[in-house]
Design an enzyme around this catalytic site. Structure first.
Site, PDB file in Angstrom:
ATOM      1  N   SER A 143     -17.592 -23.035   5.052  1.00 35.59           N
ATOM      2  CA  SER A 143     -16.204 -22.829   5.452  1.00 35.59           C
ATOM      3  C   SER A 143     -15.619 -24.179   5.813  1.00 35.59           C
ATOM      4  O   SER A 143     -16.344 -25.098   6.212  1.00 35.59           O
ATOM      5  CB  SER A 143     -16.129 -21.889   6.663  1.00 35.59           C
ATOM      6  OG  SER A 143     -14.824 -21.876   7.212  1.00 35.59           O
ATOM      7  N   TYR A 164     -18.354 -18.913  15.095  1.00 42.23           N
ATOM      8  CA  TYR A 164     -18.154 -19.116  13.656  1.00 42.23           C
ATOM      9  C   TYR A 164     -18.406 -20.576  13.277  1.00 42.23           C
ATOM     10  O   TYR A 164     -19.109 -20.854  12.295  1.00 42.23           O
ATOM     11  CB  TYR A 164     -16.731 -18.701  13.272  1.00 42.23           C
ATOM     12  CG  TYR A 164     -16.519 -18.613  11.785  1.00 42.23           C
ATOM     13  CD1 TYR A 164     -17.027 -17.537  11.059  1.00 42.23           C
ATOM     14  CD2 TYR A 164     -15.811 -19.589  11.096  1.00 42.23           C
ATOM     15  CE1 TYR A 164     -16.840 -17.443   9.687  1.00 42.23           C
ATOM     16  CE2 TYR A 164     -15.614 -19.501   9.728  1.00 42.23           C
ATOM     17  CZ  TYR A 164     -16.135 -18.425   9.030  1.00 42.23           C
ATOM     18  OH  TYR A 164     -15.949 -18.339   7.674  1.00 42.23           O
TER      19      TYR A 164
END
Length: 223
Positions: A122, A135
């Site tokens: 990501s 995350y």
């Protein structure tokens, strides 16, 4: 021809787009997910359980006579400050995104004969933001893991880290308003990211796409 491609999270979102793209390029997607995909071969598994994930990989690989590639597209999130997010929910993000990725690839390696691995990171594995400690920790971990795996398997297994920006999937659906994207038009459709993954999977022997960032032109988390 892509052969048998194991896809985690292949029942929805990016994983489903990857499964469709694999099918379009003559391959057979083998899906691992906690929900059944619309069609195709699959095993139901909660990727937060590493041993169950390993067993599911083994089942699919043996049933189909091996694997040609693995794409770890499954992912989850839990927004909020470190103090606000319950420890169990925080840890689950890391268990699915990082430990689940590692467990699947560990189990798949013996079944890959000169095949390829694509991990999905990501932009928040390269850039940290507030209220996303779980995350970011998980995706920074995927980046480090993938780079180390590429060094470890160089010349034997192709390894690519794909770094997508935000995508138009259901990933943001269960978030409170403050954590949802303000403009969905500034997110990439998942089929574009899936096309980039297929590009990495279809490189000729001895050619590697090591890392690939793909995002909407106005992606706010990149650079």
């Amino acid at each position: 021809m892509l052969g048998n491609v194991l896809v985690t999270g292949g029942a929805a979102g990016l994983g489903a787009a990857v499964a469709d793209a694999v099918r379009e390029h003559g391959g057979t997607p083998l899906v691992l997910d906690k929900s059944a995909p619309a069609h195709g071969e699959f095993e139901l598994v909660d990727l937060s359980d590493g041993r169950a994930a390993e067993a599911a990989v083994e089942t699919l690989a043996r049933r189909h006579g091996g694997l040609s590639a693995v794409v770890t597209a499954a992912g989850t999130d839990r927004c909020g400050t470190l103090a606000e997010v319950p420890a169990k929910e925080w840890e689950r993000v890391v268990q699915v995104n990082l430990f689940g990725t590692v467990a699947v690839i560990r189990a798949a390696l013996p079944h890959l004969d000169g095949g390829r691995v694509v991990t999905v990171g990501s932009t928040l594995g390269l850039r940290a933001v507030s209220d996303a400690t779980a995350y970011c920790a998980s995706k920074f971990g995927v980046v480090g893991f993938t780079r180390a795996l590429a060094a470890e398997t160089a010349g034997r297994i192709g390894v690519t880290l794909v770094v997508p920006g935000g995508m138009r999937t259901g990933f943001f659906d269960d978030r409170t308003e403050q954590y949802r994207p303000k403009d969905l038009s500034k997110l990439n459709p998942p089929d574009r990211v899936a096309a980039a993954i297929v590009f990495a999977l279809t490189q000729p022997p001895e050619c590697e796409v090591r890392e690939l960032v793909i995002a909407h032109a106005e992606e706010p988390s990149w650079p």
